[in-house]
Design a protein around this motif. Sequence first.
Motif, PDB file in Angstrom:
ATOM      1  N   ASP A   1     -12.495  10.947   3.283  1.00  0.00           N
ATOM      2  CA  ASP A   1     -12.306  11.082   2.155  1.00  0.00           C
ATOM      3  C   ASP A   1     -11.684  10.138   0.194  1.00  0.00           C
ATOM      4  N   PHE A   2     -11.332   9.319   1.303  1.00  0.00           N
ATOM      5  CA  PHE A   2     -10.739   8.176   0.406  1.00  0.00           C
ATOM      6  C   PHE A   2     -11.772   7.500   0.036  1.00  0.00           C
ATOM      7  N   ASP A   3     -12.876   7.203   0.525  1.00  0.00           N
ATOM      8  CA  ASP A   3     -14.017   6.356   0.642  1.00  0.00           C
ATOM      9  C   ASP A   3     -13.730   6.461  -1.225  1.00  0.00           C
ATOM     10  N   GLY A   4     -14.219   5.181  -2.156  1.00  0.00           N
ATOM     11  CA  GLY A   4     -14.616   5.074  -3.470  1.00  0.00           C
ATOM     12  C   GLY A   4     -13.086   5.210  -4.370  1.00  0.00           C
ATOM     13  N   LEU A   5     -12.284   5.714  -4.292  1.00  0.00           N
ATOM     14  CA  LEU A   5     -10.450   5.712  -4.382  1.00  0.00           C
ATOM     15  C   LEU A   5      -9.996   4.690  -5.106  1.00  0.00           C
ATOM     16  N   ASP A   6     -10.118   5.214  -6.330  1.00  0.00           N
ATOM     17  CA  ASP A   6      -9.190   3.773  -7.214  1.00  0.00           C
ATOM     18  C   ASP A   6      -7.489   3.171  -7.067  1.00  0.00           C
ATOM     19  N   VAL A   7      -7.609   2.013  -6.210  1.00  0.00           N
ATOM     20  CA  VAL A   7      -5.907   2.175  -5.214  1.00  0.00           C
ATOM     21  C   VAL A   7      -5.259   1.455  -6.834  1.00  0.00           C
ATOM     22  N   CYS A   8      -5.855   0.595  -7.471  1.00  0.00           N
ATOM     23  CA  CYS A   8      -4.977   0.437  -8.647  1.00  0.00           C
ATOM     24  C   CYS A   8      -4.663   1.206 -10.130  1.00  0.00           C
ATOM     25  N   ASN A   9      -4.715   2.597  -9.764  1.00  0.00           N
ATOM     26  CA  ASN A   9      -4.670   3.752 -10.591  1.00  0.00           C
ATOM     27  C   ASN A   9      -3.056   3.767  -9.679  1.00  0.00           C
ATOM     28  N   PRO A  10      -2.005   3.789 -10.209  1.00  0.00           N
ATOM     29  CA  PRO A  10      -1.222   4.253  -9.686  1.00  0.00           C
ATOM     30  C   PRO A  10      -1.284   5.866  -9.423  1.00  0.00           C
ATOM     31  N   ASP A  11      -1.393   6.150  -9.991  1.00  0.00           N
ATOM     32  CA  ASP A  11      -1.462   7.871 -10.130  1.00  0.00           C
ATOM     33  C   ASP A  11      -2.421   8.398  -8.678  1.00  0.00           C
ATOM     34  N   SER A  12      -3.217   7.695  -8.164  1.00  0.00           N
ATOM     35  CA  SER A  12      -3.870   7.651  -7.112  1.00  0.00           C
ATOM     36  C   SER A  12      -3.201   8.117  -6.473  1.00  0.00           C
ATOM     37  N   SER A  13      -3.623   8.956  -4.700  1.00  0.00           N
ATOM     38  CA  SER A  13      -3.459   9.583  -3.987  1.00  0.00           C
ATOM     39  C   SER A  13      -3.490   7.993  -2.746  1.00  0.00           C
TER      40      SER A  13
ATOM     41  N   LEU B   1       0.868  -1.186  -0.306  1.00  0.00           N
ATOM     42  CA  LEU B   1       0.207  -0.054   0.120  1.00  0.00           C
ATOM     43  C   LEU B   1       1.093   1.173   0.086  1.00  0.00           C
ATOM     44  N   MET B   2       0.979   1.865  -1.003  1.00  0.00           N
ATOM     45  CA  MET B   2       1.560   3.272  -1.054  1.00  0.00           C
ATOM     46  C   MET B   2       1.567   4.653  -1.171  1.00  0.00           C
ATOM     47  N   ARG B   3       1.087   5.883  -0.288  1.00  0.00           N
ATOM     48  CA  ARG B   3       0.865   6.899  -0.652  1.00  0.00           C
ATOM     49  C   ARG B   3       1.828   7.818  -1.130  1.00  0.00           C
TER      50      ARG B   3
ATOM     51  N   ALA C   1      -2.700   4.085  -3.644  1.00  0.00           N
ATOM     52  CA  ALA C   1      -2.375   2.718  -4.526  1.00  0.00           C
ATOM     53  C   ALA C   1      -2.367   1.737  -4.103  1.00  0.00           C
ATOM     54  N   LEU C   2      -2.951   0.880  -5.286  1.00  0.00           N
ATOM     55  CA  LEU C   2      -1.784  -0.729  -4.655  1.00  0.00           C
ATOM     56  C   LEU C   2      -0.808  -1.074  -5.186  1.00  0.00           C
ATOM     57  N   LEU C   3       0.265  -1.953  -4.531  1.00  0.00           N
ATOM     58  CA  LEU C   3       1.515  -2.481  -5.991  1.00  0.00           C
ATOM     59  C   LEU C   3       1.703  -3.458  -5.740  1.00  0.00           C
ATOM     60  N   ARG C   4       1.257  -4.299  -6.320  1.00  0.00           N
ATOM     61  CA  ARG C   4       2.095  -6.015  -6.482  1.00  0.00           C
ATOM     62  C   ARG C   4       3.091  -6.558  -6.310  1.00  0.00           C
ATOM     63  N   PRO C   5       3.427  -6.565  -5.138  1.00  0.00           N
ATOM     64  CA  PRO C   5       5.333  -7.673  -4.904  1.00  0.00           C
ATOM     65  C   PRO C   5       5.447  -8.531  -6.390  1.00  0.00           C
ATOM     66  N   PRO C   6       6.909  -7.748  -6.783  1.00  0.00           N
ATOM     67  CA  PRO C   6       7.486  -8.213  -7.643  1.00  0.00           C
ATOM     68  C   PRO C   6       7.689  -9.586  -8.673  1.00  0.00           C
ATOM     69  N   THR C   7       7.155 -10.910  -7.378  1.00  0.00           N
ATOM     70  CA  THR C   7       7.788 -12.586  -7.876  1.00  0.00           C
ATOM     71  C   THR C   7       6.292 -12.850  -6.978  1.00  0.00           C
ATOM     72  N   SER C   8       5.707 -13.905  -7.337  1.00  0.00           N
ATOM     73  CA  SER C   8       4.117 -13.946  -6.996  1.00  0.00           C
ATOM     74  C   SER C   8       5.153 -15.294  -6.120  1.00  0.00           C
ATOM     75  N   ASP C   9       6.140 -15.589  -5.921  1.00  0.00           N
ATOM     76  CA  ASP C   9       6.509 -16.651  -4.642  1.00  0.00           C
ATOM     77  C   ASP C   9       6.698 -15.895  -3.570  1.00  0.00           C
TER      78      ASP C   9
END
Length: 207
Positions: free
Chosen positions: A150-162, A35-37, A164-172
């Motif tokens: 205020d953050f209700d409804g925010l799109d966390v899959c958009n990297p430009d959102s305040s 989770l990244m701001r 954002a949700l990021l996936r780890p580099p490797t699935s393992d």
Amino acid sequence: MTTQLTDAVAGSAFPVGELLGPPELVAPTLLGAMLMRSDGRAGVIVEVEAYGGSDDPASHAFRGPSLRNASMFGPPGRLYVYRSYGIHWCANIVTGPVGTAAAVLLRAVMPTGGLEAMRTARWGTIRQGPDRHLCSGPGRLTQAFGIGGDFDGLDVCNPDSSVALLRPPTSDLLARGIVASPRIGISKATERYWRFVMPQPSTDLLQ
DNA sequence: TAAAAGATCCCCT
DNA sequence: GGGGATCTTTTAT
């Protein structure tokens, strides 16, 4: 050290398609995600709970849509933020699809970046608590990240959102040592093991 | 209009 | 580790 961890874990934006599905199946896949701001505050998700579906009496949406839970019925990849006990904010990630109430409550995050900003957000500058209490709890992590209504409804899959949700580099990094247990603080559907915890994330992710 | 329950945290022991 | 504070949302009268 902390920036090193951030760099090691920060991956691409979380694909919204991977968030679409039954919350109890999506929830464990969020462990290890970051989770990244936009201001640098960041952390690895280590504890989540699944809520939703028309047959989950512990879900806010069990009795249908309301003003508060509207976001739960929205598209996946959005935040559902609500006030808990009249005091704290709690943040969920909606897993959709539209018209179905399903979300994953973020219960704990291991802080990896922006620690100073988190400490200030949590305790101010006068007296501060231990770092292990920075983000270890649904109300605590929203306070540390500055996430409110205020953050209700925010799109966390958009990297430009305040936020954002990021996936780890490797699935393992995922699905290792994950433990399922009953959800915390509820009185209904306690027989469902819809809480997922990653016990020792730091040693794995630091290497 | 009122009452109760609640996806919790802080502080003190 | 345990008890109390806190107030919004929902549901019933």
